[in-house]
Design a protein around this motif. Structure first.
Motif, PDB file in Angstrom:
ATOM      1  N   VAL A 198       0.832  -1.208   0.000  1.00 45.07           N
ATOM      2  CA  VAL A 198       0.000   0.000   0.000  1.00 45.07           C
ATOM      3  C   VAL A 198       0.863   1.253   0.000  1.00 45.07           C
ATOM      4  O   VAL A 198       0.670   2.168  -0.815  1.00 45.07           O
ATOM      5  N   VAL A 199       1.845   1.287   0.888  1.00 46.57           N
ATOM      6  CA  VAL A 199       2.689   2.477   1.011  1.00 46.57           C
ATOM      7  C   VAL A 199       3.537   2.676  -0.238  1.00 46.57           C
ATOM      8  O   VAL A 199       3.690   3.805  -0.737  1.00 46.57           O
ATOM      9  N   GLU A 200       4.073   1.593  -0.783  1.00 44.59           N
ATOM     10  CA  GLU A 200       4.919   1.702  -1.977  1.00 44.59           C
ATOM     11  C   GLU A 200       4.117   2.083  -3.217  1.00 44.59           C
ATOM     12  O   GLU A 200       4.632   2.754  -4.108  1.00 44.59           O
ATOM     13  N   GLY A 201       2.852   1.674  -3.268  1.00 44.14           N
ATOM     14  CA  GLY A 201       2.058   1.920  -4.463  1.00 44.14           C
ATOM     15  C   GLY A 201       1.280   3.215  -4.460  1.00 44.14           C
ATOM     16  O   GLY A 201       0.878   3.705  -5.528  1.00 44.14           O
ATOM     17  N   ALA A 202       1.052   3.803  -3.283  1.00 50.81           N
ATOM     18  CA  ALA A 202       0.204   4.998  -3.185  1.00 50.81           C
ATOM     19  C   ALA A 202       1.022   6.276  -3.295  1.00 50.81           C
ATOM     20  O   ALA A 202       2.182   6.339  -2.887  1.00 50.81           O
ATOM     21  N   LYS A 203       0.397   7.299  -3.857  1.00 54.88           N
ATOM     22  CA  LYS A 203       1.044   8.602  -3.926  1.00 54.88           C
ATOM     23  C   LYS A 203       1.085   9.253  -2.542  1.00 54.88           C
ATOM     24  O   LYS A 203       2.070   9.898  -2.181  1.00 54.88           O
ATOM     25  N   LEU A 204      -0.012   9.111  -1.808  1.00 50.93           N
ATOM     26  CA  LEU A 204      -0.141   9.718  -0.488  1.00 50.93           C
ATOM     27  C   LEU A 204      -0.942   8.781   0.400  1.00 50.93           C
ATOM     28  O   LEU A 204      -1.960   8.239  -0.029  1.00 50.93           O
ATOM     29  N   VAL A 205      -0.475   8.559   1.634  1.00 49.31           N
ATOM     30  CA  VAL A 205      -1.182   7.701   2.589  1.00 49.31           C
ATOM     31  C   VAL A 205      -1.492   8.513   3.836  1.00 49.31           C
ATOM     32  O   VAL A 205      -0.587   9.091   4.456  1.00 49.31           O
ATOM     33  N   VAL A 206      -2.772   8.584   4.192  1.00 47.60           N
ATOM     34  CA  VAL A 206      -3.198   9.227   5.441  1.00 47.60           C
ATOM     35  C   VAL A 206      -3.576   8.108   6.404  1.00 47.60           C
ATOM     36  O   VAL A 206      -4.562   7.403   6.196  1.00 47.60           O
ATOM     37  N   ASP A 207      -2.783   7.927   7.448  1.00 50.28           N
ATOM     38  CA  ASP A 207      -2.880   6.780   8.349  1.00 50.28           C
ATOM     39  C   ASP A 207      -3.533   7.207   9.660  1.00 50.28           C
ATOM     40  O   ASP A 207      -2.943   7.935  10.452  1.00 50.28           O
ATOM     41  N   THR A 208      -4.763   6.741   9.902  1.00 47.69           N
ATOM     42  CA  THR A 208      -5.478   7.108  11.128  1.00 47.69           C
ATOM     43  C   THR A 208      -5.288   6.077  12.246  1.00 47.69           C
ATOM     44  O   THR A 208      -5.810   6.274  13.340  1.00 47.69           O
ATOM     45  N   ARG A 209      -4.572   4.992  11.972  1.00 44.25           N
ATOM     46  CA  ARG A 209      -4.423   3.901  12.959  1.00 44.25           C
ATOM     47  C   ARG A 209      -2.978   3.634  13.346  1.00 44.25           C
ATOM     48  O   ARG A 209      -2.708   2.681  14.068  1.00 44.25           O
ATOM     49  N   ASN A 210      -2.046   4.446  12.839  1.00 41.57           N
ATOM     50  CA  ASN A 210      -0.620   4.222  13.090  1.00 41.57           C
ATOM     51  C   ASN A 210      -0.171   2.854  12.597  1.00 41.57           C
ATOM     52  O   ASN A 210       0.795   2.282  13.090  1.00 41.57           O
ATOM     53  N   VAL A 211      -0.867   2.312  11.625  1.00 43.17           N
ATOM     54  CA  VAL A 211      -0.595   0.963  11.158  1.00 43.17           C
ATOM     55  C   VAL A 211       0.752   0.884  10.432  1.00 43.17           C
ATOM     56  O   VAL A 211       1.464  -0.123  10.556  1.00 43.17           O
ATOM     57  N   CYS A 212       1.118   1.926   9.717  1.00 43.78           N
ATOM     58  CA  CYS A 212       2.386   1.888   8.976  1.00 43.78           C
ATOM     59  C   CYS A 212       3.567   1.786   9.938  1.00 43.78           C
ATOM     60  O   CYS A 212       4.494   1.001   9.715  1.00 43.78           O
ATOM     61  N   ALA A 213       3.536   2.554  10.999  1.00 38.41           N
ATOM     62  CA  ALA A 213       4.623   2.491  11.991  1.00 38.41           C
ATOM     63  C   ALA A 213       4.641   1.142  12.701  1.00 38.41           C
ATOM     64  O   ALA A 213       5.699   0.573  12.953  1.00 38.41           O
ATOM     65  N   ARG A 214       3.449   0.609  13.003  1.00 38.99           N
ATOM     66  CA  ARG A 214       3.386  -0.670  13.721  1.00 38.99           C
ATOM     67  C   ARG A 214       3.878  -1.820  12.857  1.00 38.99           C
ATOM     68  O   ARG A 214       4.398  -2.806  13.373  1.00 38.99           O
ATOM     69  N   PHE A 215       3.731  -1.707  11.535  1.00 35.55           N
ATOM     70  CA  PHE A 215       4.238  -2.734  10.629  1.00 35.55           C
ATOM     71  C   PHE A 215       5.600  -2.340  10.057  1.00 35.55           C
ATOM     72  O   PHE A 215       6.064  -2.932   9.084  1.00 35.55           O
TER      73      PHE A 215
END
Length: 449
Positions: free
Chosen positions: A422-439
């Motif tokens: 998701v992060v590599e493919g998206a232009k912009l990611v708005v993360d409301t769950r802190n999921v990117c940091a947790r993974f």
């Protein structure tokens, strides 16, 4: 199937519970009623499930749960063994020895309690109520409902609680998708307004649940459930407010919480999000605020928490607009947005009161074109408030599809999603769950909200 033909003899009923010569009826076969039915079956009881949704009844009688986190094989086995069946024929309510009511208790459009499902259930029971039956309300409601609403409806039959039948209240404590704290492993609070009802209800639940917790009245048990959910609502509102404050200060609220929870006393971690979802926390506090008016008591703290939590989808949209302006030099109007997560919590398909529904509504009102992806919600079900969203289907999140959106908004942190992709493919990611940091997925295109 044996039934008593005289007034309730508690000792005989207790013996039938112990020997499992006992049939349990469960009204409402959703996220609360179905796990309760499965737990009752596992404990060795016969179960008849009642539901007004005939398609759901047919599904269950085919041995399918229809709820992703609840396995079908146990239901299939119970159906084949003739120990479980579902029906929408309420004339059969005279058959069970105990009737457990697990129906919805929503709010009206004016945010006042809607007890129509409870009242209709009680009327249906009253039409078939026979001496010796146990009736237990499990639906979350305001203190006094069992005594002031359910009991009069049942006693209009000229049968009397404690003399002819038993009546209790035992709040559900279901947490959909929680594999650690299951229906059977969470202690069960039970309240009744006379001793024989409490004894019989406690005897039944003690055969199904790890431990029972008796309290002195139905109103006390009703208050217990509201207290549990108000506690969560207020604390979630607190961290949601801290998130907004700390963001302005350039401080990561999730880092603050992780550090704070290392203190072994005096602190309990709660986490912010895009808004509250589920049947309990967004709704239950208002049952108490409504009842409190009868006693001329203001519930400022509870109502303030509700305001903070209700405003979070607006905050998320504001953060999205800000991120689009800074990074893409465009506004929300005509932007293509992918929302990841339609369920209100991770790893389940439950969309009740999901903040994602509100987010889509808010974004589209401002001209955005919104799609969603959720492996647990292939299609948005019909809802009263967001009827226009019913029938929309989840889209895939291939690399090409992700790249076609101006922004991706993460609202539900399902474990099944490949967040790196998701992060590599998206232009912009708005993360409301802190999921990117947790993974452990960090990138300059990720914005926390």
């Amino acid at each position: 199937m044996q039934h008593m033909n005289t007034g309730p003899d508690a000792e005989k009923l207790l013996n039938r519970i112990r020997t499992r010569d006992f049939t349990i009826g469960i009204m409402g076969l959703g996220y609360v009623g179905l796990p309760l039915a499965m737990s009752s079956l596992e404990a060795g009881f016969r179960v008849i499930g009642f539901d007004i949704d005939q398609s759901r009844v047919a599904l269950l009688n085919r041995g399918e749960s229809g709820i992703k986190h609840l396995p079908g094989p146990a239901i299939q086995q119970a159906v084949e063994s003739k120990r479980f069946r579902a029906t929408s024929d309420f004339s059969e309510l005279s058959m069970p020895d105990a009737i457990l009511i697990a129906v919805p208790t929503p709010l009206t459009r004016n945010r006042e309690p809607n007890l129509s499902f409870v009242e209709n259930s009680a009327r249906s029971i009253a039409e078939r109520l026979r001496p010796g039956q146990l009736v237990v309300l499990e639906s979350t409601t305001w203190p006094g409902t069992t005594r002031e609403i359910v009991r009069p409806l049942l006693e209009a039959t000229n049968l009397v609680v404690g003399k002819d039948f038993f009546l209790a209240y035992s709040p559900e404590r279901e947490d959909p998708g929680n594999e650690v704290h299951t229906t059977t492993s969470v202690p069960k609070v039970i309240g009744a307004d006379e001793p024989s009802s409490l004894e019989v209800a406690q005897a039944l639940y003690s055969q199904i649940i790890v431990r029972t917790v008796p309290v002195t009245s139905t109103a006390t048990a009703e208050a217990v459930k509201l207290t549990e959910n108000i506690f969560r609502s207020v604390n979630i509102a607190l961290v949601n407010e801290l998130k907004v404050i700390f963001d302005r200060m350039g401080i990561d609220v999730w880092e603050v919480i992780e550090a704070a929870k290392t203190k072994p006393f005096g602190y309990m971690a709660f986490y912010p999000g895009p808004g509250l979802g589920g049947h309990c926390i967004p709704i239950d506090p208002f049952y108490l605020t409504w009842k409190a008016r009868e006693y001329e008591v203001a519930t400022r703290f509870i109502e303030l928490a509700g305001e903070v939590n209700t405003n979070m989808p607006h905050y998320v949209v504001d953060r999205l607009v800000e991120a689009l302006d800074r990074r893409a030099r465009r506004g929300l109007n005509e932007s293509r947005i992918l929302l990841i997560g339609m369920a209100y919590k991770k790893n389940v398909g439950d969309t009740r009161e999901s903040p994602s529904l509100r987010l889509i509504d808010l974004m589209e009102r401002r001209g955005a074109v919104v799609d969603y992806h959720d492996p647990y919600v292939p299609e948005i079900p019909a809802t009263r408030e967001y009827a226009e969203l019913a029938g929309r289907r989840s889209v895939d999140i291939s690399a090409d599809r992700l790249a076609s959106f101006d922004a991706v908004v993460i609202t539900t942190d399902h474990d099944a999603i490949d967040w790196k992709t998701v992060v590599e493919g998206a232009k912009l990611v708005v993360d409301t769950r802190n999921v990117c940091a947790r993974f452990h997925v960090s990138a300059p295109n990720v914005v926390k909200a």
